[in-house]
Design a protein around this motif. Structure first.
Motif, PDB file in Angstrom:
ATOM      1  N   SER A 117       0.918  -1.223  -0.002  1.00  0.00           N
ATOM      2  CA  SER A 117      -0.087   0.073   0.110  1.00  0.00           C
ATOM      3  C   SER A 117       0.878   1.228  -0.105  1.00  0.00           C
ATOM      4  O   SER A 117       1.854   1.229   0.673  1.00  0.00           O
ATOM      5  N   PRO A 118       0.402   2.266  -1.035  1.00  0.00           N
ATOM      6  CA  PRO A 118       1.470   3.372  -1.013  1.00  0.00           C
ATOM      7  C   PRO A 118       1.564   4.272   0.483  1.00  0.00           C
ATOM      8  O   PRO A 118       2.728   4.716   0.935  1.00  0.00           O
ATOM      9  N   THR A 119       0.533   4.062   1.444  1.00  0.00           N
ATOM     10  CA  THR A 119       0.888   4.715   2.698  1.00  0.00           C
ATOM     11  C   THR A 119       1.707   4.158   3.486  1.00  0.00           C
ATOM     12  O   THR A 119       2.289   4.909   4.491  1.00  0.00           O
ATOM     13  N   GLU A 120       1.997   2.945   3.239  1.00  0.00           N
ATOM     14  CA  GLU A 120       3.302   2.259   3.997  1.00  0.00           C
ATOM     15  C   GLU A 120       4.616   3.054   3.865  1.00  0.00           C
ATOM     16  O   GLU A 120       5.329   3.134   4.701  1.00  0.00           O
ATOM     17  N   ALA A 121       4.690   3.718   2.525  1.00  0.00           N
ATOM     18  CA  ALA A 121       6.032   4.592   2.433  1.00  0.00           C
ATOM     19  C   ALA A 121       6.009   5.790   3.230  1.00  0.00           C
ATOM     20  O   ALA A 121       6.887   6.048   3.759  1.00  0.00           O
ATOM     21  N   VAL A 122       4.832   6.278   3.611  1.00  0.00           N
ATOM     22  CA  VAL A 122       4.693   7.353   4.540  1.00  0.00           C
ATOM     23  C   VAL A 122       4.945   6.746   6.048  1.00  0.00           C
ATOM     24  O   VAL A 122       5.719   7.640   6.715  1.00  0.00           O
ATOM     25  N   ASP A 123       4.594   5.763   6.229  1.00  0.00           N
ATOM     26  CA  ASP A 123       4.898   5.138   7.503  1.00  0.00           C
ATOM     27  C   ASP A 123       6.324   4.803   8.018  1.00  0.00           C
ATOM     28  O   ASP A 123       6.985   5.129   8.951  1.00  0.00           O
ATOM     29  N   ILE A 124       6.917   4.308   6.621  1.00  0.00           N
ATOM     30  CA  ILE A 124       8.430   4.070   6.905  1.00  0.00           C
ATOM     31  C   ILE A 124       9.186   5.398   6.998  1.00  0.00           C
ATOM     32  O   ILE A 124      10.107   5.579   7.784  1.00  0.00           O
ATOM     33  N   ALA A 125       8.849   6.533   6.473  1.00  0.00           N
ATOM     34  CA  ALA A 125       9.297   7.809   6.391  1.00  0.00           C
ATOM     35  C   ALA A 125       9.292   8.454   7.881  1.00  0.00           C
ATOM     36  O   ALA A 125      10.256   8.791   8.439  1.00  0.00           O
ATOM     37  N   LEU A 126       7.998   7.862   8.498  1.00  0.00           N
ATOM     38  CA  LEU A 126       8.033   8.502   9.876  1.00  0.00           C
ATOM     39  C   LEU A 126       8.856   7.758  10.939  1.00  0.00           C
ATOM     40  O   LEU A 126       9.339   8.257  11.893  1.00  0.00           O
ATOM     41  N   SER A 127       9.095   6.489  10.691  1.00  0.00           N
ATOM     42  CA  SER A 127       9.726   5.513  11.510  1.00  0.00           C
ATOM     43  C   SER A 127      11.088   5.675  11.265  1.00  0.00           C
ATOM     44  O   SER A 127      12.083   5.309  12.006  1.00  0.00           O
ATOM     45  N   GLU A 128      11.655   6.025  10.140  1.00  0.00           N
ATOM     46  CA  GLU A 128      13.196   6.221   9.882  1.00  0.00           C
ATOM     47  C   GLU A 128      13.407   7.548   9.024  1.00  0.00           C
ATOM     48  O   GLU A 128      13.722   7.800   8.333  1.00  0.00           O
ATOM     49  N   PRO A 129      13.340   8.590  10.339  1.00  0.00           N
ATOM     50  CA  PRO A 129      13.332  10.109   9.748  1.00  0.00           C
ATOM     51  C   PRO A 129      14.784  10.601   9.363  1.00  0.00           C
ATOM     52  O   PRO A 129      14.964  11.604   8.760  1.00  0.00           O
ATOM     53  N   GLU A 130      15.725   9.708   9.747  1.00  0.00           N
ATOM     54  CA  GLU A 130      17.087   9.952   9.169  1.00  0.00           C
ATOM     55  C   GLU A 130      17.379   9.552   7.647  1.00  0.00           C
ATOM     56  O   GLU A 130      18.336   9.879   7.050  1.00  0.00           O
ATOM     57  N   LYS A 131      16.302   8.989   7.219  1.00  0.00           N
ATOM     58  CA  LYS A 131      16.263   8.601   5.719  1.00  0.00           C
ATOM     59  C   LYS A 131      15.493   9.432   4.768  1.00  0.00           C
ATOM     60  O   LYS A 131      14.448   9.729   5.255  1.00  0.00           O
ATOM     61  N   GLN A 132      15.867   9.502   3.422  1.00  0.00           N
ATOM     62  CA  GLN A 132      15.005   9.768   2.634  1.00  0.00           C
ATOM     63  C   GLN A 132      14.133   8.894   1.937  1.00  0.00           C
ATOM     64  O   GLN A 132      14.584   7.654   1.383  1.00  0.00           O
ATOM     65  N   ILE A 133      12.720   8.906   2.174  1.00  0.00           N
ATOM     66  CA  ILE A 133      11.936   7.620   1.734  1.00  0.00           C
ATOM     67  C   ILE A 133      11.251   8.335   0.377  1.00  0.00           C
ATOM     68  O   ILE A 133      10.581   9.413   0.368  1.00  0.00           O
ATOM     69  N   ILE A 134      11.313   7.445  -0.876  1.00  0.00           N
ATOM     70  CA  ILE A 134      10.561   8.007  -2.080  1.00  0.00           C
ATOM     71  C   ILE A 134       9.688   6.671  -2.452  1.00  0.00           C
ATOM     72  O   ILE A 134       9.990   5.567  -2.443  1.00  0.00           O
ATOM     73  N   LEU A 135       8.603   7.257  -2.705  1.00  0.00           N
ATOM     74  CA  LEU A 135       7.325   6.328  -3.224  1.00  0.00           C
ATOM     75  C   LEU A 135       7.433   6.393  -5.030  1.00  0.00           C
ATOM     76  O   LEU A 135       7.451   7.310  -5.512  1.00  0.00           O
ATOM     77  N   PHE A 136       7.689   5.022  -5.475  1.00  0.00           N
ATOM     78  CA  PHE A 136       7.621   5.012  -6.787  1.00  0.00           C
ATOM     79  C   PHE A 136       6.206   4.799  -7.404  1.00  0.00           C
ATOM     80  O   PHE A 136       5.699   3.714  -7.255  1.00  0.00           O
ATOM     81  N   ALA A 137       5.681   6.131  -7.492  1.00  0.00           N
ATOM     82  CA  ALA A 137       4.013   6.220  -7.803  1.00  0.00           C
ATOM     83  C   ALA A 137       3.590   5.990  -9.355  1.00  0.00           C
ATOM     84  O   ALA A 137       3.831   6.819 -10.190  1.00  0.00           O
ATOM     85  N   ILE A 138       3.499   4.745  -9.563  1.00  0.00           N
ATOM     86  CA  ILE A 138       3.195   4.370 -11.198  1.00  0.00           C
ATOM     87  C   ILE A 138       1.708   3.859 -11.255  1.00  0.00           C
ATOM     88  O   ILE A 138       1.217   3.499 -10.240  1.00  0.00           O
ATOM     89  N   GLY A 139       1.354   3.678 -12.449  1.00  0.00           N
ATOM     90  CA  GLY A 139       0.294   3.086 -12.739  1.00  0.00           C
ATOM     91  C   GLY A 139      -0.862   3.987 -13.446  1.00  0.00           C
ATOM     92  O   GLY A 139      -0.846   5.085 -13.697  1.00  0.00           O
ATOM     93  N   PHE A 140      -1.942   3.319 -13.581  1.00  0.00           N
ATOM     94  CA  PHE A 140      -3.223   3.974 -14.110  1.00  0.00           C
ATOM     95  C   PHE A 140      -4.174   4.701 -13.300  1.00  0.00           C
ATOM     96  O   PHE A 140      -3.674   4.919 -12.012  1.00  0.00           O
ATOM     97  N   GLU A 141      -5.377   5.035 -13.697  1.00  0.00           N
ATOM     98  CA  GLU A 141      -6.281   5.409 -12.504  1.00  0.00           C
ATOM     99  C   GLU A 141      -6.618   4.632 -11.565  1.00  0.00           C
ATOM    100  O   GLU A 141      -7.076   5.194 -10.559  1.00  0.00           O
TER     101      GLU A 141
END
Ligand code: SF4
Length: 367
Positions: A117-141
């Motif tokens: 789920s894309p929101t997992e990437a945000v959760d990783i960002a919150l739990s690992e603030p020392e790193k840059q977290i990038i969501l590869f946001a691809i796909g159709f509608e």
């Protein structure tokens, strides 16, 4: 009908095939847009059961297949940086960029993580603030609302170490481009039911009128697909060209308004490059002004500026996935199909992706 088995019932499928055979008086070329529909057609052998005068063309609706190699190169370049985590759906990992895949890059030590789920990437960002977290946001509608929800969540929670590498594509522009191409004839379209569940089908009226083609909103089970084909053939035989809904158990004319509102809030229409096809005007989504802070291309502009795309070479220049994606050839017409190119050693994205037409032919039709 309520259960999936009922949509695969052999007697009902036979009856639907006979009905189509009874109404089709001449050859018709009908394109199913979605790779999921292609897989269902191949898996259930519908292409062999249909009468010879119904030609199914496989369209470009596989999100992994149409993501350009250059975008994968960008994802790799970012993922190879220290203290970055690239979050992606699993089926993107094996797709080759110009030189290598995200899986190769992971093997070299990059922190590439599969998310569900894309929101997992945000959760990783919150739990690992020392790193840059990038969501590869691809796909159709279909994937866009989930990606938009993640980006919006990052904004609401002021997650500064989160960004998105966006490569979203849209279906109506692809249909417009395919029909505007005079190289070959498409008589009718089966539009993708899941895309229309979100976007509705009002957006297809002008295309049906402009090109005088029937567009039938179609689902994914055998009886769904045959219902779409039957409606399409009935229109063609009577000289009509309207938008019809053969997937009414999920799709409404206006679609999912909250999801569309979310897309409107986060994204804007933009030109997009489709792998193997090229640039199509207004066929993609990019972050709009109020969300541009989360644009990974801007955040990593120094890294991406160093990418020497002029040195890039296609993984295999003989790969004809561009023609496959436009329905101009069938996968087994590619000379590399099943020989040099197989799912365990894919040369093009249409053999990698679980929704790719080449993978579908290899899995279900290769002798
Ligand atoms: S079979 Fe392989 S090489 Fe041929 S078009 Fe498909 S992905 Fe490309």
């Amino acid at each position: 009908m309520k259960y999936v088995d009922e949509f695969r019932d052999a007697a009902a499928v036979r009856h639907a095939i006979d009905t189509i055979a009874g109404i089709a008086t001449r050859p018709w070329n009908i394109m199913e847009i979605c790779g999921g529909q292609t897989h269902s057609i191949m898996r259930h052998g519908l292409h062999e059961l249909l009468p010879d005068n119904i030609h199914l063309l496989h369209g470009p609706g596989c999100p992994v297949c149409v993501t350009p190699a250059e975008k994968i190169d960008q994802a790799i370049a970012i993922a190879m940086q220290e203290n970055t985590v690239l979050c992606s759906y699993g089926d993107m990992l094996r797709v080759p960029g110009n030189n290598r895949s995200l899986l190769d890059c992971k093997a070299l030590g990059a922190d590439v993580r599969v998310i569900y789920s894309p929101t997992e990437a945000v959760d990783i960002a919150l739990s690992e603030p020392e790193k840059q977290i990038i969501l590869f946001a691809i796909g159709f509608e279909t994937t866009a609302p989930g990606n938009a929800a993640a980006i919006r969540k990052a904004k609401l929670q002021q997650v500064e170490n989160f960004s998105a590498l966006v490569c979203q594509v849209t279906v109506p522009a692809a249909i417009d481009a395919l029909l505007g191409n005079n190289d070959f004839e498409i008589d009718g379209f089966l539009a993708a039911g899941h895309v229309c569940t979100i976007m509705g089908f009002h957006q297809y009226y002008h295309l049906a009128e402009k090109y005088q083609v029937p567009i039938v909103i179609t689902g994914f089970e055998p009886l769904d697909i045959l219902a779409g084909i039957e409606k399409c053939v009935l229109q063609l035989e009577s000289g009509q060209h309207s938008v019809e809904n053969a997937y009414a158990r999920y799709v409404t004319e206006q679609g999912n308004q909250p999801a569309q509102d979310l897309l409107q809030e986060v994204f804007q229409l933009d030109d997009q490059t489709w792998r193997g096809i090229g640039v199509m005007p207004n066929s993609g989504l990019s972050l709009n002004k109020s969300y541009r802070y989360f644009d990974a291309e801007q955040r990593f502009s120094t890294v991406l500026g160093d990418l020497d795309l002029s040195m890039s070479k296609p993984v295999n220049e003989a790969c004809q996935s561009g023609l496959v994606l436009q329905g101009k050839i069938k996968p087994d017409e590619c000379p590399l199909f099943g020989k040099q190119c197989r799912p365990d050693k894919p040369l093009g994205a249409t053999m990698v992706s679980s929704e790719g037409a080449c993978a579908a032919y290899y899995r279900y039709a290769a002798s």
